[in-house]
Motif scaffolding. Structure first.
Motif, PDB file in Angstrom:
ATOM      1  N   ILE A  27     -23.969  11.142   1.141  1.00  0.00           N
ATOM      2  CA  ILE A  27     -24.116  10.175   2.236  1.00  0.00           C
ATOM      3  C   ILE A  27     -23.931  10.850   3.588  1.00  0.00           C
ATOM      4  CG2 ILE A  27     -23.060   8.153   3.332  1.00  0.00           C
ATOM      5  CD1 ILE A  27     -22.417   7.153   0.472  1.00  0.00           C
ATOM      6  N   LEU A  28     -22.940  11.722   3.699  1.00  0.00           N
ATOM      7  CA  LEU A  28     -22.580  12.282   5.001  1.00  0.00           C
ATOM      8  C   LEU A  28     -23.295  13.588   5.311  1.00  0.00           C
ATOM      9  CD1 LEU A  28     -18.759  11.472   4.981  1.00  0.00           C
ATOM     10  CD2 LEU A  28     -20.656  10.112   5.881  1.00  0.00           C
ATOM     11  N   GLY A  29     -23.983  14.168   4.330  1.00  0.00           N
ATOM     12  CA  GLY A  29     -24.812  15.338   4.585  1.00  0.00           C
ATOM     13  C   GLY A  29     -24.052  16.588   4.969  1.00  0.00           C
ATOM     14  N   SER A  30     -22.834  16.740   4.461  1.00  0.00           N
ATOM     15  CA  SER A  30     -22.008  17.900   4.815  1.00  0.00           C
ATOM     16  C   SER A  30     -20.827  17.964   3.863  1.00  0.00           C
ATOM     17  CB  SER A  30     -21.476  17.766   6.244  1.00  0.00           C
ATOM     18  OG  SER A  30     -20.533  16.697   6.323  1.00  0.00           O
ATOM     19  N   ASP A  31     -20.031  19.024   3.999  1.00  0.00           N
ATOM     20  CA  ASP A  31     -18.721  19.016   3.356  1.00  0.00           C
ATOM     21  C   ASP A  31     -17.885  17.908   3.983  1.00  0.00           C
ATOM     22  OD1 ASP A  31     -18.993  21.039   1.474  1.00  0.00           O
ATOM     23  OD2 ASP A  31     -18.433  22.614   2.898  1.00  0.00           O
ATOM     24  N   VAL A  32     -16.885  17.461   3.240  1.00  0.00           N
ATOM     25  CA  VAL A  32     -16.069  16.335   3.691  1.00  0.00           C
ATOM     26  C   VAL A  32     -14.592  16.646   3.492  1.00  0.00           C
ATOM     27  CG1 VAL A  32     -17.874  14.651   3.177  1.00  0.00           C
ATOM     28  CG2 VAL A  32     -16.176  15.207   1.421  1.00  0.00           C
ATOM     29  N   TYR A  33     -13.763  15.972   4.268  1.00  0.00           N
ATOM     30  CA  TYR A  33     -12.324  15.996   4.051  1.00  0.00           C
ATOM     31  C   TYR A  33     -11.833  14.556   3.937  1.00  0.00           C
ATOM     32  CZ  TYR A  33     -11.576  14.742   8.989  1.00  0.00           C
ATOM     33  OH  TYR A  33     -11.572  14.096  10.206  1.00  0.00           O
ATOM     34  N   VAL A  34     -10.601  14.384   3.504  1.00  0.00           N
ATOM     35  CA  VAL A  34     -10.038  13.046   3.344  1.00  0.00           C
ATOM     36  C   VAL A  34      -9.386  12.615   4.654  1.00  0.00           C
ATOM     37  CG1 VAL A  34      -8.377  11.602   2.101  1.00  0.00           C
ATOM     38  CG2 VAL A  34      -9.690  13.349   0.870  1.00  0.00           C
ATOM     39  N   HIS A  35      -9.985  11.620   5.295  1.00  0.00           N
ATOM     40  CA  HIS A  35      -9.383  11.066   6.512  1.00  0.00           C
ATOM     41  C   HIS A  35      -8.207  10.163   6.156  1.00  0.00           C
ATOM     42  CE1 HIS A  35      -8.995   9.438  10.528  1.00  0.00           C
ATOM     43  NE2 HIS A  35      -9.079   8.213  10.046  1.00  0.00           N
ATOM     44  N   GLN A  36      -8.318   9.472   5.034  1.00  0.00           N
ATOM     45  CA  GLN A  36      -7.237   8.568   4.609  1.00  0.00           C
ATOM     46  C   GLN A  36      -7.379   8.309   3.112  1.00  0.00           C
ATOM     47  OE1 GLN A  36      -6.871   3.962   5.187  1.00  0.00           O
ATOM     48  NE2 GLN A  36      -6.254   4.896   7.139  1.00  0.00           N
ATOM     49  N   SER A  37      -6.263   8.198   2.428  1.00  0.00           N
ATOM     50  CA  SER A  37      -6.268   7.733   1.045  1.00  0.00           C
ATOM     51  C   SER A  37      -5.082   6.806   0.849  1.00  0.00           C
ATOM     52  CB  SER A  37      -6.195   8.906   0.056  1.00  0.00           C
ATOM     53  OG  SER A  37      -4.900   9.488   0.053  1.00  0.00           O
ATOM     54  N   ARG A  38      -5.262   5.841  -0.034  1.00  0.00           N
ATOM     55  CA  ARG A  38      -4.145   4.941  -0.331  1.00  0.00           C
ATOM     56  C   ARG A  38      -4.420   4.189  -1.629  1.00  0.00           C
ATOM     57  NH1 ARG A  38      -6.755   1.894   4.012  1.00  0.00           N
ATOM     58  NH2 ARG A  38      -7.341  -0.192   3.310  1.00  0.00           N
ATOM     59  N   ILE A  39      -3.357   3.695  -2.221  1.00  0.00           N
ATOM     60  CA  ILE A  39      -3.479   2.713  -3.279  1.00  0.00           C
ATOM     61  C   ILE A  39      -3.106   1.366  -2.682  1.00  0.00           C
ATOM     62  CG2 ILE A  39      -3.229   4.164  -5.320  1.00  0.00           C
ATOM     63  CD1 ILE A  39      -0.230   3.586  -5.277  1.00  0.00           C
ATOM     64  N   ASN A  40      -3.892   0.364  -3.001  1.00  0.00           N
ATOM     65  CA  ASN A  40      -3.626  -0.996  -2.552  1.00  0.00           C
ATOM     66  C   ASN A  40      -3.170  -1.818  -3.742  1.00  0.00           C
ATOM     67  OD1 ASN A  40      -4.403  -0.579   0.136  1.00  0.00           O
ATOM     68  ND2 ASN A  40      -6.547  -0.962  -0.345  1.00  0.00           N
ATOM     69  N   VAL A  41      -2.067  -2.506  -3.570  1.00  0.00           N
ATOM     70  CA  VAL A  41      -1.522  -3.341  -4.627  1.00  0.00           C
ATOM     71  C   VAL A  41      -1.570  -4.784  -4.137  1.00  0.00           C
ATOM     72  CG1 VAL A  41       0.456  -3.779  -6.124  1.00  0.00           C
ATOM     73  CG2 VAL A  41       0.036  -1.476  -5.239  1.00  0.00           C
ATOM     74  N   LYS A  42      -2.296  -5.611  -4.827  1.00  0.00           N
ATOM     75  CA  LYS A  42      -2.433  -7.007  -4.412  1.00  0.00           C
ATOM     76  C   LYS A  42      -1.973  -7.897  -5.570  1.00  0.00           C
ATOM     77  CE  LYS A  42      -5.567  -9.317  -1.242  1.00  0.00           C
ATOM     78  NZ  LYS A  42      -6.933  -9.380  -0.722  1.00  0.00           N
ATOM     79  N   PRO A  43      -0.648  -7.990  -5.754  1.00  0.00           N
ATOM     80  CA  PRO A  43      -0.148  -8.771  -6.881  1.00  0.00           C
ATOM     81  C   PRO A  43      -0.452 -10.253  -6.719  1.00  0.00           C
ATOM     82  CG  PRO A  43       1.644  -8.136  -5.425  1.00  0.00           C
ATOM     83  CD  PRO A  43       0.425  -7.416  -4.946  1.00  0.00           C
ATOM     84  N   GLY A  44      -0.370 -10.973  -7.820  1.00  0.00           N
ATOM     85  CA  GLY A  44      -0.656 -12.402  -7.778  1.00  0.00           C
ATOM     86  C   GLY A  44       0.402 -13.198  -7.033  1.00  0.00           C
ATOM     87  N   PHE A  45       0.049 -14.453  -6.786  1.00  0.00           N
ATOM     88  CA  PHE A  45       0.960 -15.414  -6.185  1.00  0.00           C
ATOM     89  C   PHE A  45       1.411 -15.033  -4.773  1.00  0.00           C
ATOM     90  CE2 PHE A  45       1.843 -16.076 -10.833  1.00  0.00           C
ATOM     91  CZ  PHE A  45       1.133 -17.278 -10.926  1.00  0.00           C
ATOM     92  N   GLY A  46       0.429 -14.817  -3.910  1.00  0.00           N
ATOM     93  CA  GLY A  46       0.776 -14.759  -2.501  1.00  0.00           C
ATOM     94  C   GLY A  46       0.522 -13.482  -1.745  1.00  0.00           C
ATOM     95  N   ALA A  47      -0.073 -12.465  -2.374  1.00  0.00           N
ATOM     96  CA  ALA A  47      -0.386 -11.247  -1.626  1.00  0.00           C
ATOM     97  C   ALA A  47      -1.402 -11.568  -0.538  1.00  0.00           C
ATOM     98  CB  ALA A  47      -0.945 -10.176  -2.559  1.00  0.00           C
ATOM     99  N   SER A  48      -1.140 -11.109   0.666  1.00  0.00           N
ATOM    100  CA  SER A  48      -1.984 -11.469   1.798  1.00  0.00           C
ATOM    101  C   SER A  48      -3.213 -10.581   1.876  1.00  0.00           C
ATOM    102  CB  SER A  48      -1.185 -11.376   3.115  1.00  0.00           C
ATOM    103  OG  SER A  48      -0.578 -10.115   3.239  1.00  0.00           O
ATOM    104  N   SER A  90       0.846  -1.195   0.000  1.00  0.00           N
ATOM    105  CA  SER A  90       0.000   0.000   0.000  1.00  0.00           C
ATOM    106  C   SER A  90       0.882   1.245   0.000  1.00  0.00           C
ATOM    107  CB  SER A  90      -0.914   0.042   1.237  1.00  0.00           C
ATOM    108  OG  SER A  90      -1.733  -1.095   1.321  1.00  0.00           O
ATOM    109  N   VAL A  91       0.352   2.314  -0.549  1.00  0.00           N
ATOM    110  CA  VAL A  91       0.969   3.634  -0.434  1.00  0.00           C
ATOM    111  C   VAL A  91      -0.110   4.582   0.070  1.00  0.00           C
ATOM    112  CG1 VAL A  91       2.126   5.538  -1.595  1.00  0.00           C
ATOM    113  CG2 VAL A  91       2.584   3.178  -2.328  1.00  0.00           C
ATOM    114  N   PHE A  92       0.155   5.212   1.217  1.00  0.00           N
ATOM    115  CA  PHE A  92      -0.823   6.084   1.854  1.00  0.00           C
ATOM    116  C   PHE A  92      -0.643   7.534   1.414  1.00  0.00           C
ATOM    117  CE2 PHE A  92      -1.294   2.411   4.470  1.00  0.00           C
ATOM    118  CZ  PHE A  92      -2.551   2.508   5.047  1.00  0.00           C
ATOM    119  N   GLU A  93      -1.691   8.307   1.657  1.00  0.00           N
ATOM    120  CA  GLU A  93      -1.737   9.746   1.420  1.00  0.00           C
ATOM    121  C   GLU A  93      -1.483  10.074  -0.056  1.00  0.00           C
ATOM    122  OE1 GLU A  93      -0.853  13.056   4.764  1.00  0.00           O
ATOM    123  OE2 GLU A  93       0.944  12.356   3.719  1.00  0.00           O
TER     124      GLU A  93
END
Length: 299
Positions: free
Chosen positions: A124-145, A97-100
């Motif tokens: 959904i949240l009925g208001s302005d919003v901010y980003v609490h967390q962002s990330r890219i998730n990489v789940k390559p083949g052959f064994g990513a948990s 993963s890579v955060f932010e």
């Protein structure tokens, strides 16, 4: 230091001496009926009932290609791999993963502010919003948990100090999600009860939990009861599909032992009226790249 319980009531006790089930005390959809936005009223009703809503094509194939190229660039950048915001697989030492990413990458920053994305969060949240967390998730083949069953809100409440369930996530697929390559699983309706987990939060728990979750995990007995009551939904879809899900939905994913990668961009929006306070179940806050303290609304 002023503790969270002294500043604001703890509606969802967790990380104590026993497992505790608490009925949800917050709305699921916070906006008023009929509010304009990308979601149709029936879709918001489905989200309220199930705790999630899947969209078959949020991004076009051309847009997917742009975001996938940016994901590959970040993952293959040697400097990025050494950045603390990058999490590696324990076994293979490849980037997990890579955060932010909305602060690292202008490409992903534009995705966060896309009306198709942030517009649904505001609905959904009925208001302005901010980003609490962002990330890219990489789940390559052959064994990513995978990730074991959990409620995100349990962690965000205990370790980041989010007081209320006024937070929503979107997982946008950048590769095809098959029924075999470690896709997202959710228990429909599980968002209506909060599972307060047993056990104290270890020091610097985030360093391990981002690779393999231990603290904040419900017991097998409770998970079995939830699965029997709610069933389990597995999400599949083409690249460009997306799943919106409530912060308290019980979810997880399995290992990917196929040859086919499963990569996605994951964005967590929190209401500006639900700013983080001190953690409710941990001695210190997690780093800001995991649980934001910048409450600037997305524009």
């Amino acid at each position: 230091m002023t503790t969270a319980p002294e500043r604001i009531a703890d509606l969802y006790p967790t990380r104590g001496t026993a497992e505790v089930i608490t009925p949800r005390k917050d709305p699921v959809v916070w906006s008023q009926p009929g509010v304009a936005g990308p979601f149709e009223p029936s879709e918001l009703s489905d989200f309220e009932r199930d705790g999630f809503f899947a969209i078959g094509e949020l991004l076009t194939a051309e847009e997917v290609a742009v975001y996938r190229a940016e994901l590959d660039r970040l993952v293959l950048d040697p400097a990025m791999r050494e950045d603390p915001r990058s999490i590696v697989e324990p076994k293979t030492q490849t980037v997990r993963s890579v955060f932010e990413v909305h602060k690292i990458s202008e490409v992903f920053a534009k995705l966060v502010s896309d009306p198709r994305v942030v517009g649904r969060a505001r609905q959904i949240l009925g208001s302005d919003v901010y980003v609490h967390q962002s990330r890219i998730n990489v789940k390559p083949g052959f064994g990513a948990s995978g990730f074991y069953w959990h409620s995100d809100f349990e962690t965000w409440h205990a370790e980041d100090g989010l007081p209320n369930m006024r937070t929503v996530s979107v997982s946008i697929a950048l590769t095809e999600n098959y029924d075999t390559n470690g896709g997202l699983m959710i228990m429909p309706g599980s968002h209506q009860h909060f599972v307060g987990c047993e056990g104290a939060t270890p020091k610097d728990n985030y360093k391990r939990s981002l690779q393999m979750q231990d603290a904040g995990i419900p017991s097998d007995e409770v998970l079995t009861k939830l699965a029997d009551r709610h069933s389990i939904r597995l999400f599949t879809g083409k690249a460009g599909s997306a799943t919106w899900f409530d912060c308290n939905a019980m979810h997880g994913s399995g290992d990917n032992i196929t040859p086919y990668p499963r990569s996605n961009v994951f964005i967590v929006f929190n209401s500006v009226d639900n700013e983080a306070v001190e953690p409710f179940g941990a001695p210190v806050r997690r780093p800001e790249y995991i649980g934001a303290r910048d409450f600037t609304p997305v524009r």
